[in-house]
Design a protein around this motif. Structure first.
Motif, PDB file in Angstrom:
ATOM      1  N   LEU A   1       5.973 -21.114   7.618  1.00 43.69           N
ATOM      2  CA  LEU A   1       5.836 -22.565   7.477  1.00 43.69           C
ATOM      3  C   LEU A   1       7.083 -23.183   6.848  1.00 43.69           C
ATOM      4  O   LEU A   1       7.488 -24.294   7.223  1.00 43.69           O
ATOM      5  N   LYS A   2       7.708 -22.476   5.924  1.00 44.53           N
ATOM      6  CA  LYS A   2       8.940 -22.973   5.312  1.00 44.53           C
ATOM      7  C   LYS A   2      10.045 -23.082   6.355  1.00 44.53           C
ATOM      8  O   LYS A   2      10.781 -24.072   6.394  1.00 44.53           O
ATOM      9  N   LYS A   3      10.150 -22.064   7.204  1.00 50.09           N
ATOM     10  CA  LYS A   3      11.165 -22.097   8.264  1.00 50.09           C
ATOM     11  C   LYS A   3      10.911 -23.245   9.229  1.00 50.09           C
ATOM     12  O   LYS A   3      11.843 -23.934   9.650  1.00 50.09           O
ATOM     13  N   GLN A   4       9.658 -23.470   9.597  1.00 53.52           N
ATOM     14  CA  GLN A   4       9.332 -24.564  10.504  1.00 53.52           C
ATOM     15  C   GLN A   4       9.665 -25.909   9.873  1.00 53.52           C
ATOM     16  O   GLN A   4      10.177 -26.811  10.530  1.00 53.52           O
ATOM     17  N   ALA A   5       9.381 -26.064   8.576  1.00 54.30           N
ATOM     18  CA  ALA A   5       9.679 -27.318   7.892  1.00 54.30           C
ATOM     19  C   ALA A   5      11.188 -27.562   7.828  1.00 54.30           C
ATOM     20  O   ALA A   5      11.660 -28.687   8.022  1.00 54.30           O
ATOM     21  N   GLU A   6      11.949 -26.508   7.566  1.00 54.24           N
ATOM     22  CA  GLU A   6      13.407 -26.658   7.524  1.00 54.24           C
ATOM     23  C   GLU A   6      13.956 -27.020   8.901  1.00 54.24           C
ATOM     24  O   GLU A   6      14.839 -27.879   9.019  1.00 54.24           O
ATOM     25  N   ALA A   7      13.426 -26.409   9.941  1.00 49.06           N
ATOM     26  CA  ALA A   7      13.878 -26.729  11.294  1.00 49.06           C
ATOM     27  C   ALA A   7      13.526 -28.167  11.650  1.00 49.06           C
ATOM     28  O   ALA A   7      14.314 -28.887  12.283  1.00 49.06           O
ATOM     29  N   TYR A   8      12.360 -28.622  11.233  1.00 51.02           N
ATOM     30  CA  TYR A   8      11.953 -30.008  11.499  1.00 51.02           C
ATOM     31  C   TYR A   8      12.868 -30.986  10.771  1.00 51.02           C
ATOM     32  O   TYR A   8      13.301 -31.981  11.340  1.00 51.02           O
ATOM     33  N   ARG A   9      13.149 -30.697   9.503  1.00 52.01           N
ATOM     34  CA  ARG A   9      14.038 -31.584   8.726  1.00 52.01           C
ATOM     35  C   ARG A   9      15.433 -31.605   9.329  1.00 52.01           C
ATOM     36  O   ARG A   9      16.074 -32.655   9.385  1.00 52.01           O
ATOM     37  N   ALA A  10      15.935 -30.450   9.760  1.00 48.23           N
ATOM     38  CA  ALA A  10      17.272 -30.392  10.342  1.00 48.23           C
ATOM     39  C   ALA A  10      17.318 -31.169  11.658  1.00 48.23           C
ATOM     40  O   ALA A  10      18.318 -31.833  11.962  1.00 48.23           O
ATOM     41  N   GLY A  11      16.276 -31.120  12.435  1.00 57.31           N
ATOM     42  CA  GLY A  11      16.237 -31.834  13.706  1.00 57.31           C
ATOM     43  C   GLY A  11      16.103 -33.329  13.547  1.00 57.31           C
ATOM     44  O   GLY A  11      16.524 -34.098  14.416  1.00 57.31           O
ATOM     45  N   HIS A  12      15.517 -33.785  12.455  1.00 55.83           N
ATOM     46  CA  HIS A  12      15.297 -35.215  12.249  1.00 55.83           C
ATOM     47  C   HIS A  12      16.151 -35.787  11.122  1.00 55.83           C
ATOM     48  O   HIS A  12      15.839 -36.842  10.575  1.00 55.83           O
ATOM     49  N   ALA A  13      17.222 -35.085  10.779  1.00 55.03           N
ATOM     50  CA  ALA A  13      18.087 -35.568   9.700  1.00 55.03           C
ATOM     51  C   ALA A  13      18.817 -36.830  10.160  1.00 55.03           C
ATOM     52  O   ALA A  13      19.195 -36.972  11.322  1.00 55.03           O
ATOM     53  N   ARG A  14      19.032 -37.756   9.239  1.00 55.59           N
ATOM     54  CA  ARG A  14      19.748 -39.003   9.556  1.00 55.59           C
ATOM     55  C   ARG A  14      21.085 -39.026   8.833  1.00 55.59           C
ATOM     56  O   ARG A  14      21.282 -38.364   7.827  1.00 55.59           O
ATOM     57  N   ASP A  15      21.928 -39.819   9.348  1.00 56.97           N
ATOM     58  CA  ASP A  15      23.255 -39.976   8.735  1.00 56.97           C
ATOM     59  C   ASP A  15      23.095 -40.795   7.466  1.00 56.97           C
ATOM     60  O   ASP A  15      22.805 -41.983   7.505  1.00 56.97           O
TER      61      ASP A  15
END
Length: 124
Positions: A79-93
């Motif tokens: 779940l931690k890996k999935q959350a990190e991948a989600y945050r990385a995919g939706h990161a904003r400038d």
């Protein structure tokens, strides 16, 4: 007078259908009762079987509980890996390039989901 009345009442109760049905139930229950030797043995075997099933069920429940506890760190890591991948995919400038963000928002190439809306300018 009460003796005579009690005797009549007892006779009428004996001929009552409910009393007859109760006597029939008692006789059937007495006939269905097994002999003491086989009944005692059957009772002991039943209790032993019931006890063995209770012990088996408890052990099975304990195994599943321990397996669940052992899997908790693995699930947490996933779940931690999935959350990190989600945050990385939706990161904003965050740097402040607002012109780039404004152009990206109004370029018209994003999909509108149900419940989203666009603010339009004043009508001509």
């Amino acid at each position: 007078m009460t003796d005579h009345h009690d005797t009549l009442n007892a006779r009428s109760q004996r001929h009552n259908a409910a009393w007859q049905a109760a006597r029939n139930w008692q006789q059937r229950a007495h006939r269905a009762r097994p002999s003491s030797a086989t009944g005692g043995l059957r009772l002991v075997v039943t209790w032993l079987l019931f006890g063995a099933l209770m012990v088996l069920g408890s052990l099975l429940g304990l195994v599943f509980l321990v397996a669940g506890w052992l899997m908790m760190p693995l699930i947490r890591h996933r779940l931690k890996k999935q959350a990190e991948a989600y945050r990385a995919g939706h990161a904003r400038d965050i740097g402040g390039n607002t012109a780039y963000r404004h152009d990206a928002d109004h370029s018209g190439n994003h999909q509108v989901l149900e419940g989203d809306y666009q603010v339009r300018g004043p009508r001509d």
